[in-house]
Write an enzyme that holds these catalytic residues in place. Sequence first.
Site, mmCIF file in Angstrom:
data_model
loop_
_atom_site.group_PDB
_atom_site.id
_atom_site.type_symbol
_atom_site.label_atom_id
_atom_site.label_comp_id
_atom_site.label_asym_id
_atom_site.label_seq_id
_atom_site.Cartn_x
_atom_site.Cartn_y
_atom_site.Cartn_z
ATOM 1 C CG HIS A 245 -11.088 0.564 -4.187
ATOM 2 N ND1 HIS A 245 -11.660 0.261 -5.458
ATOM 3 C CD2 HIS A 245 -11.861 -0.460 -3.569
ATOM 4 C CE1 HIS A 245 -12.245 -0.660 -5.449
ATOM 5 N NE2 HIS A 245 -12.540 -1.045 -4.425
ATOM 6 C CG HIS B 275 -17.789 -0.584 -4.848
ATOM 7 N ND1 HIS B 275 -17.198 0.141 -5.131
ATOM 8 C CD2 HIS B 275 -16.985 -1.837 -4.825
ATOM 9 C CE1 HIS B 275 -15.706 -0.373 -5.192
ATOM 10 N NE2 HIS B 275 -15.593 -1.644 -4.834
ATOM 11 C CG HIS C 121 -10.234 -7.649 -2.219
ATOM 12 N ND1 HIS C 121 -9.774 -7.238 -3.093
ATOM 13 C CD2 HIS C 121 -11.578 -6.884 -1.741
ATOM 14 C CE1 HIS C 121 -10.385 -6.347 -3.563
ATOM 15 N NE2 HIS C 121 -11.507 -5.905 -2.976
ATOM 16 C CD GLU D 167 -12.334 -3.946 -6.401
ATOM 17 O OE1 GLU D 167 -13.484 -3.827 -5.894
ATOM 18 O OE2 GLU D 167 -11.291 -3.854 -5.704
#
Length: 281
Positions: free
Chosen positions: A12, A59, A193, A240
């Site tokens: 995303h 977030h 990431h 995530e």
Amino acid sequence: MARITASVYTSHVPAIGAALDLGKSHEPYWQPVFNGYDFSKQWMKDNPPDVVFLVFNDHATAFSLEMIPTFAIGTAARFQPADEGWGPRPVPPVIGHPELAAHIAQSVIQDDFDLTIVNKMDVDHGLTVPLSLMCGQPQAWPCPVIPFAVNVVQYPVPSGRRCFNLGRAIRKAVASYDEPLNVHIWGTGGMSHQLQGPRAGLINKAFDNAFLDRLIADPADLAQMPHIDYVREAGSEGIELVMWLIARGAMDDAPPRVRHRFYHVPASNTAVGHLILENAS
Ligand code: DHB
Ligand code: FE
């Protein structure tokens, strides 16, 4: 009765949303990313769901350090795209499904999972970028969406095992809804990431591809992986990926049909992974 027929998994990255919104998707950097979703956009048209149950993470947009729900289900009729600092994305509002969402909340809470019920929430790139990747740039999203937010930003985060078992409870909840709805469940975020600190920019292709293999073939075993392994191997934001186990846990126990698999590096700071799995029967 309602039924979950398929699950979708996708990263995303906010820059993907910006690339689409600013008309840059055909630039050489972005084209390989969007090419990976050509199949998926056609698949969405050929296999239209009545409702998408979309597992994502906020977030620090709708929530903040003031309030940190581990699992939050969106029961509103409508959710606006959030302003994340540069104005809301120019995408349609998200239309909810309050009746099914309330039913799932009732069933899952009675099954001992503590959900926070959210009647008002703006949705950030965690939710709108997967919709853009799967649906393109329509005037309206093709079906109602139930947003389901998981805390993977502020520790402590839920374990993969709890996420997988929650998926099973969601499967049971959907199966007891008294209307013949075709429901898709999406797990979003990831893959490897890390956005901060000395390891910023970390990508681990071997880990990501093994994660995809295990998610398809043996998710119950994958669900045993402790959160520290995600962080060590996939980076601080790689956590995530636990959200993918919610979607996978909601699938039937029989092996799924793999309709599409895609992996690409780089997209901004993130390895993009994507799967479409269908229930066999
Ligand atoms: C990036 C990835 C994310 O998951 C996120 O929430 C923000 C930024 C990135 O790759 O830039
Ligand atoms: Fe993120």
